[in-house]
Design a protein around this motif. Structure first.
Motif, PDB file in Angstrom:
ATOM      1  N   GLY A 126      -9.908   1.629   2.353  1.00 54.40           N
ATOM      2  CA  GLY A 126      -9.515   2.932   2.019  1.00 54.40           C
ATOM      3  C   GLY A 126      -8.168   3.249   2.233  1.00 54.40           C
ATOM      4  N   VAL A 127      -7.621   4.254   1.489  1.00 56.15           N
ATOM      5  CA  VAL A 127      -6.253   4.364   1.361  1.00 56.15           C
ATOM      6  C   VAL A 127      -5.770   5.034   2.788  1.00 56.15           C
ATOM      7  CG1 VAL A 127      -6.284   6.884   0.635  1.00 56.15           C
ATOM      8  CG2 VAL A 127      -4.245   5.451   0.073  1.00 56.15           C
ATOM      9  N   GLU A 128      -6.715   5.557   3.552  1.00 50.05           N
ATOM     10  CA  GLU A 128      -6.739   6.095   4.889  1.00 50.05           C
ATOM     11  C   GLU A 128      -6.021   5.205   6.014  1.00 50.05           C
ATOM     12  OE1 GLU A 128      -9.580   6.142   3.282  1.00 50.05           O
ATOM     13  OE2 GLU A 128      -9.575   8.139   2.561  1.00 50.05           O
ATOM     14  N   ASN A 129      -6.378   3.963   5.701  1.00 49.90           N
ATOM     15  CA  ASN A 129      -5.892   2.671   6.312  1.00 49.90           C
ATOM     16  C   ASN A 129      -4.558   1.684   5.848  1.00 49.90           C
ATOM     17  OD1 ASN A 129      -7.802   2.890   8.697  1.00 49.90           O
ATOM     18  ND2 ASN A 129      -9.296   2.897   7.006  1.00 49.90           N
ATOM     19  N   ALA A 130      -4.109   2.625   4.695  1.00 47.59           N
ATOM     20  CA  ALA A 130      -3.100   1.804   4.070  1.00 47.59           C
ATOM     21  C   ALA A 130      -1.930   2.002   5.104  1.00 47.59           C
ATOM     22  CB  ALA A 130      -2.455   2.558   2.999  1.00 47.59           C
ATOM     23  N   ASP A 131      -1.335   0.482   5.119  1.00 46.74           N
ATOM     24  CA  ASP A 131      -0.138  -0.080   5.903  1.00 46.74           C
ATOM     25  C   ASP A 131       0.677  -1.216   5.227  1.00 46.74           C
ATOM     26  OD1 ASP A 131       1.402  -0.590   8.018  1.00 46.74           O
ATOM     27  OD2 ASP A 131       0.086  -0.644   9.501  1.00 46.74           O
ATOM     28  N   SER A 132       1.789  -0.941   4.655  1.00 49.61           N
ATOM     29  CA  SER A 132       2.648  -1.797   4.220  1.00 49.61           C
ATOM     30  C   SER A 132       2.939  -2.900   5.160  1.00 49.61           C
ATOM     31  CB  SER A 132       3.535  -1.593   3.553  1.00 49.61           C
ATOM     32  OG  SER A 132       4.535  -0.550   4.379  1.00 49.61           O
ATOM     33  N   SER A 133       2.747  -2.790   6.492  1.00 52.45           N
ATOM     34  CA  SER A 133       3.290  -3.605   7.368  1.00 52.45           C
ATOM     35  C   SER A 133       2.465  -4.842   7.571  1.00 52.45           C
ATOM     36  CB  SER A 133       3.603  -3.312   8.751  1.00 52.45           C
ATOM     37  OG  SER A 133       2.156  -2.889   9.382  1.00 52.45           O
ATOM     38  N   ILE A 134       1.134  -4.756   6.784  1.00 55.74           N
ATOM     39  CA  ILE A 134       0.379  -5.964   6.745  1.00 55.74           C
ATOM     40  C   ILE A 134       0.843  -7.064   6.052  1.00 55.74           C
ATOM     41  CG2 ILE A 134      -1.883  -4.573   7.234  1.00 55.74           C
ATOM     42  CD1 ILE A 134      -2.484  -4.909   4.203  1.00 55.74           C
TER      43      ILE A 134
END
Length: 181
Positions: free
Chosen positions: A131-139
């Motif tokens: 889900g977008v709520e967990n989006a994190d580009s640092s991954i």
């Protein structure tokens, strides 16, 4: 670096699509999204993950973008191309995030109009959440990014796809055929 003013559309705003959107927007690109859920769209807009978005696939919206990144399940991706590719601006570059390549890359390339180009890509990153709520580009930082070109691709499109990976912070960017992937 991708050309200034490049507009990027993310189709599918889950964990990976949302993380792409966040990273590309942080890098200064105009990022839009098409997603099925108004709640997802509202969240992404409120958190600044995207600049604009739609829950409907319309020519007016889709045709604004230069690069389209598909973050969809393979069967949904194929259906989307079949149904909506006419909405994509001529000359646009299409890429994806799916881990399935042999079953998708050639089918998409066969289906596409001659003025569009699809270069498959696979970001080797993720989390145990969705889900977008967990989006994190640092991954993406330091992760592997595989580009799967075919003879149907131009060198310029493949390089642009690789640059997308560099912009997102991937550490190792490699090329493999869809079969080797």
């Amino acid at each position: 670096m991708l050309a200034q003013g490049t507009r990027i559309l993310i189709v599918g705003l889950g964990l990976i699509g949302g993380s792409y959107a966040e990273g590309l927007r942080k890098a200064g690109y105009e990022v839009g999204a098409v997603t099925r859920s108004q709640k997802t769209l509202d969240y992404a807009l409120a958190k600044g993950i995207i600049d604009s978005g739609s829950i409907e696939v319309t020519e007016d919206y889709v045709s604004r973008f230069d690069i389209v990144v598909f973050a969809l399940y393979p069967h949904v991706f194929l259906s989307w191309i079949e149904r909506y590719q006419g909405f994509i601006r001529p000359g646009a570059l299409l890429t994806d995030v799916t881990g399935v390549k042999r079953a998708v890359v050639y089918k998409v390339q066969e289906m596409l109009r001659p003025d569009l180009e699809f270069v498959g890509a696979h970001p080797m990153a993720g989390r145990e959440v969705y889900g977008v709520e967990n989006a994190d580009s640092s991954i993406f930082k330091g992760a592997n990014y595989i580009v799967t070109p075919t003879p149907a691709n131009t060198e310029q499109a493949v390089r642009t796809c690789e640059e997308l990976g560099r912009t997102l912070g991937f550490g190792c960017i490699s090329r493999l055929t869809p079969e080797m992937h």
